[in-house]
Design a protein around this motif. Structure first.
Motif, mmCIF file in Angstrom:
data_model
loop_
_atom_site.group_PDB
_atom_site.id
_atom_site.type_symbol
_atom_site.label_atom_id
_atom_site.label_comp_id
_atom_site.label_asym_id
_atom_site.label_seq_id
_atom_site.Cartn_x
_atom_site.Cartn_y
_atom_site.Cartn_z
ATOM 1 N N SER A 38 43.212 51.805 72.733
ATOM 2 C CA SER A 38 44.349 51.938 73.438
ATOM 3 C C SER A 38 45.664 51.657 72.496
ATOM 4 C CB SER A 38 44.377 51.102 74.693
ATOM 5 O OG SER A 38 43.398 51.757 75.561
ATOM 6 N N HIS A 39 45.162 50.449 71.888
ATOM 7 C CA HIS A 39 46.379 49.587 70.892
ATOM 8 C C HIS A 39 46.495 50.610 69.640
ATOM 9 C CE1 HIS A 39 48.419 46.705 68.783
ATOM 10 N NE2 HIS A 39 47.919 46.760 67.500
ATOM 11 N N ILE A 40 45.523 51.112 69.052
ATOM 12 C CA ILE A 40 45.974 52.258 68.036
ATOM 13 C C ILE A 40 46.732 53.522 68.651
ATOM 14 C CG2 ILE A 40 44.631 54.234 66.517
ATOM 15 C CD1 ILE A 40 42.081 52.178 66.462
ATOM 16 N N LEU A 41 46.429 53.884 69.850
ATOM 17 C CA LEU A 41 47.443 54.826 70.118
ATOM 18 C C LEU A 41 48.715 54.449 70.664
ATOM 19 C CD1 LEU A 41 44.669 56.569 72.803
ATOM 20 C CD2 LEU A 41 45.338 57.420 70.695
ATOM 21 N N ASN A 42 48.979 53.226 71.201
ATOM 22 C CA ASN A 42 50.214 52.667 71.488
ATOM 23 C C ASN A 42 51.082 52.706 70.331
ATOM 24 O OD1 ASN A 42 49.277 52.632 74.269
ATOM 25 N ND2 ASN A 42 48.594 50.601 74.077
ATOM 26 N N VAL A 43 50.418 52.042 69.354
ATOM 27 C CA VAL A 43 51.338 51.636 68.048
ATOM 28 C C VAL A 43 51.684 52.943 67.383
ATOM 29 C CG1 VAL A 43 51.088 50.632 65.580
ATOM 30 C CG2 VAL A 43 50.493 49.462 67.631
ATOM 31 N N HIS A 44 50.636 53.976 67.356
ATOM 32 C CA HIS A 44 51.207 55.095 66.818
ATOM 33 C C HIS A 44 52.318 55.675 67.487
ATOM 34 C CE1 HIS A 44 49.799 59.293 64.973
ATOM 35 N NE2 HIS A 44 50.918 59.263 65.117
ATOM 36 N N HIS A 45 52.277 55.506 68.949
ATOM 37 C CA HIS A 45 53.414 56.124 69.708
ATOM 38 C C HIS A 45 54.700 55.253 69.444
ATOM 39 C CE1 HIS A 45 55.466 57.559 73.388
ATOM 40 N NE2 HIS A 45 55.756 56.501 73.651
ATOM 41 N N LEU A 46 54.374 54.055 69.662
ATOM 42 C CA LEU A 46 55.635 53.060 69.267
ATOM 43 C C LEU A 46 56.403 53.508 68.122
ATOM 44 C CD1 LEU A 46 54.094 49.860 70.365
ATOM 45 C CD2 LEU A 46 56.235 50.752 71.185
ATOM 46 N N TRP A 47 55.616 53.890 66.911
ATOM 47 C CA TRP A 47 56.297 54.058 65.564
ATOM 48 C C TRP A 47 56.991 55.468 65.656
ATOM 49 C CZ3 TRP A 47 58.246 50.774 62.760
ATOM 50 C CH2 TRP A 47 57.481 49.803 62.514
ATOM 51 N N ASN A 48 56.304 56.389 66.448
ATOM 52 C CA ASN A 48 57.076 57.801 66.473
ATOM 53 C C ASN A 48 58.396 57.476 67.453
ATOM 54 O OD1 ASN A 48 54.961 59.403 65.305
ATOM 55 N ND2 ASN A 48 53.920 59.710 67.104
ATOM 56 N N ALA A 49 58.311 56.858 68.294
ATOM 57 C CA ALA A 49 59.417 56.822 69.151
ATOM 58 C C ALA A 49 60.494 55.944 68.516
ATOM 59 C CB ALA A 49 59.119 55.815 70.453
ATOM 60 N N ALA A 50 60.348 55.095 67.592
ATOM 61 C CA ALA A 50 61.079 54.446 66.794
ATOM 62 C C ALA A 50 61.982 55.096 65.640
ATOM 63 C CB ALA A 50 60.563 53.250 65.900
ATOM 64 N N MET A 51 61.116 56.444 65.130
ATOM 65 C CA MET A 51 61.420 57.142 64.246
ATOM 66 C C MET A 51 62.502 58.229 64.734
ATOM 67 S SD MET A 51 58.683 57.487 61.151
ATOM 68 C CE MET A 51 57.279 57.757 62.457
ATOM 69 N N LEU A 52 62.151 58.372 66.016
ATOM 70 C CA LEU A 52 62.946 59.370 67.005
ATOM 71 C C LEU A 52 64.120 58.703 67.416
ATOM 72 C CD1 LEU A 52 60.137 61.493 68.525
ATOM 73 C CD2 LEU A 52 61.816 62.066 66.857
ATOM 74 N N GLU A 54 63.875 56.760 70.013
ATOM 75 C CA GLU A 54 63.575 56.779 71.664
ATOM 76 C C GLU A 54 63.123 55.582 71.943
ATOM 77 O OE1 GLU A 54 62.990 61.681 71.485
ATOM 78 O OE2 GLU A 54 61.244 60.214 72.056
ATOM 79 N N ALA A 55 63.260 55.493 73.223
ATOM 80 C CA ALA A 55 62.305 54.259 74.033
ATOM 81 C C ALA A 55 60.841 54.600 73.915
ATOM 82 C CB ALA A 55 62.857 53.825 75.347
ATOM 83 N N SER A 56 59.935 53.679 73.820
ATOM 84 C CA SER A 56 58.504 53.838 74.099
ATOM 85 C C SER A 56 57.977 54.069 75.348
ATOM 86 C CB SER A 56 57.782 52.873 73.163
ATOM 87 O OG SER A 56 56.313 52.811 73.458
#
Length: 147
Positions: A38-52, A54-56
Protein backbone atom coordinates in the motif's frame (compact mmCIF):
# COMPACT_ATOMS: atom_id res chain seq x y z
CA UNK A 1 16.03 10.03 -20.70
CA UNK A 2 12.29 9.78 -21.35
CA UNK A 3 12.71 6.47 -23.18
CA UNK A 4 14.70 4.99 -20.30
CA UNK A 5 12.15 6.21 -17.74
CA UNK A 6 9.37 4.65 -19.81
CA UNK A 7 11.23 1.32 -19.72
CA UNK A 8 11.72 1.57 -15.97
CA UNK A 9 8.04 2.34 -15.42
CA UNK A 10 7.12 -0.63 -17.62
CA UNK A 11 9.30 -2.77 -15.35
CA UNK A 12 7.77 -1.20 -12.24
CA UNK A 13 4.29 -1.91 -13.61
CA UNK A 14 5.19 -5.52 -14.34
CA UNK A 15 6.65 -6.14 -10.86
CA UNK A 16 3.73 -4.59 -9.04
CA UNK A 17 1.22 -6.42 -11.22
CA UNK A 18 2.91 -9.75 -10.43
CA UNK A 19 2.82 -8.99 -6.69
CA UNK A 20 -0.86 -8.08 -6.90
CA UNK A 21 -1.64 -11.38 -8.63
CA UNK A 22 0.36 -13.28 -6.02
CA UNK A 23 -1.37 -11.46 -3.14
CA UNK A 24 -4.77 -12.45 -4.51
CA UNK A 25 -3.70 -16.12 -4.41
CA UNK A 26 -2.27 -16.15 -0.87
CA UNK A 27 -4.92 -17.13 1.69
CA UNK A 28 -3.54 -15.21 4.67
CA UNK A 29 -1.54 -12.45 3.04
CA UNK A 30 0.66 -10.91 5.78
CA UNK A 31 -0.42 -7.55 7.18
CA UNK A 32 3.18 -6.32 7.01
CA UNK A 33 3.10 -6.96 3.25
CA UNK A 34 -0.24 -5.20 2.83
CA UNK A 35 1.27 -2.21 4.60
CA UNK A 36 4.41 -2.18 2.42
CA UNK A 37 2.60 -2.62 -0.87
CA UNK A 38 0.00 0.00 0.00
CA UNK A 39 2.88 2.35 0.82
CA UNK A 40 4.44 1.71 -2.60
CA UNK A 41 1.14 2.61 -4.26
CA UNK A 42 0.54 5.63 -2.04
CA UNK A 43 3.95 7.20 -2.59
CA UNK A 44 3.68 6.76 -6.35
CA UNK A 45 0.29 8.48 -6.17
CA UNK A 46 1.64 11.26 -3.91
CA UNK A 47 4.44 12.10 -6.33
CA UNK A 48 2.12 12.06 -9.33
CA UNK A 49 -0.18 14.48 -7.50
CA UNK A 50 2.76 16.72 -6.58
CA UNK A 51 3.93 16.88 -10.20
CA UNK A 52 0.40 17.74 -11.32
CA UNK A 53 0.00 20.34 -8.59
CA UNK A 54 -2.95 18.44 -7.11
CA UNK A 55 -3.85 17.24 -3.64
CA UNK A 56 -3.27 13.57 -2.96
CA UNK A 57 -6.13 11.20 -2.23
CA UNK A 58 -3.91 9.06 -0.01
CA UNK A 59 -1.46 9.40 2.84
CA UNK A 60 1.94 7.67 2.81
CA UNK A 61 1.01 4.77 5.06
CA UNK A 62 -2.70 4.38 4.31
CA UNK A 63 -3.53 0.69 3.93
CA UNK A 64 -5.70 -0.44 1.02
CA UNK A 65 -7.59 -3.67 0.53
CA UNK A 66 -5.88 -6.07 -1.88
CA UNK A 67 -8.96 -5.83 -4.10
CA UNK A 68 -8.23 -2.11 -4.64
CA UNK A 69 -4.54 -2.44 -5.47
CA UNK A 70 -4.98 -3.13 -9.16
CA UNK A 71 -7.04 0.01 -9.81
CA UNK A 72 -4.70 2.23 -7.79
CA UNK A 73 -1.67 0.74 -9.54
CA UNK A 74 -3.19 1.17 -13.00
CA UNK A 75 -4.16 4.80 -12.27
CA UNK A 76 -0.66 5.55 -10.96
CA UNK A 77 0.91 4.12 -14.10
CA UNK A 78 -1.51 5.86 -16.45
CA UNK A 79 -0.90 9.18 -14.71
CA UNK A 80 2.88 8.80 -14.81
CA UNK A 81 2.90 7.94 -18.51
CA UNK A 82 0.70 10.98 -19.11
CA UNK A 83 3.22 13.13 -17.27
CA UNK A 84 6.08 11.67 -19.32
CA UNK A 85 4.22 12.27 -22.60
CA UNK A 86 3.17 15.82 -21.75
CA UNK A 87 6.30 17.17 -20.10
CA UNK A 88 8.62 18.69 -22.68
CA UNK A 89 11.46 19.29 -20.24
CA UNK A 90 12.18 16.68 -17.57
CA UNK A 91 14.50 19.15 -15.86
CA UNK A 92 11.38 21.14 -14.97
CA UNK A 93 11.30 21.63 -11.20
CA UNK A 94 8.49 21.13 -8.73
CA UNK A 95 8.16 22.58 -5.27
CA UNK A 96 6.78 20.33 -2.57
CA UNK A 97 6.50 20.13 1.19
CA UNK A 98 7.20 16.93 3.11
CA UNK A 99 4.98 15.60 5.87
CA UNK A 100 7.55 17.07 8.29
CA UNK A 101 6.92 20.52 6.82
CA UNK A 102 10.22 20.88 4.95
CA UNK A 103 10.02 22.54 1.53
CA UNK A 104 12.15 21.39 -1.41
CA UNK A 105 12.52 21.85 -5.15
CA UNK A 106 13.37 18.84 -7.32
CA UNK A 107 13.53 18.12 -11.06
CA UNK A 108 10.84 15.89 -12.58
CA UNK A 109 13.40 13.36 -13.80
CA UNK A 110 14.70 12.91 -10.25
CA UNK A 111 11.21 12.54 -8.82
CA UNK A 112 10.36 9.98 -11.48
CA UNK A 113 13.50 7.99 -10.79
CA UNK A 114 12.77 8.22 -7.07
CA UNK A 115 9.36 6.59 -7.63
CA UNK A 116 11.08 3.62 -9.31
CA UNK A 117 13.84 3.39 -6.72
CA UNK A 118 11.42 3.72 -3.80
CA UNK A 119 9.20 0.98 -5.23
CA UNK A 120 12.16 -1.35 -5.75
CA UNK A 121 13.40 -0.73 -2.21
CA UNK A 122 10.08 -1.60 -0.61
CA UNK A 123 9.41 -4.54 -2.94
CA UNK A 124 12.66 -6.02 -1.62
CA UNK A 125 11.41 -5.60 1.94
CA UNK A 126 8.07 -7.13 0.95
CA UNK A 127 9.75 -10.18 -0.57
CA UNK A 128 11.72 -10.76 2.64
CA UNK A 129 8.48 -10.52 4.62
CA UNK A 130 6.77 -13.03 2.32
CA UNK A 131 9.60 -15.52 2.83
CA UNK A 132 9.25 -15.10 6.63
CA UNK A 133 5.60 -16.12 6.20
CA UNK A 134 6.46 -19.16 4.07
CA UNK A 135 5.41 -17.58 0.79
CA UNK A 136 7.93 -18.10 -2.00
CA UNK A 137 9.02 -14.67 -3.25
CA UNK A 138 8.79 -13.91 -6.95
CA UNK A 139 11.89 -13.33 -9.06
CA UNK A 140 11.51 -9.67 -9.93
CA UNK A 141 15.06 -8.66 -10.82
CA UNK A 142 15.35 -6.23 -13.74
CA UNK A 143 17.70 -8.47 -15.70
CA UNK A 144 15.20 -11.35 -15.53
CA UNK A 145 12.44 -8.99 -16.69
CA UNK A 146 14.56 -7.91 -19.69
CA UNK A 147 15.28 -11.49 -20.86
Amino acid sequence: MESHLNQLFDYNFYCNKELILQAKDVVDYPESCKRLFSHILNVHHLWNAAMLGEASEYTQWQIHAIEDWEDIHYNNQRTTFGLLRNTEDLSKRINYTTEKGNTYTTEYKDVLFHIINHSTHHRGQLLVELRKHNVEPLELEYIIYKR
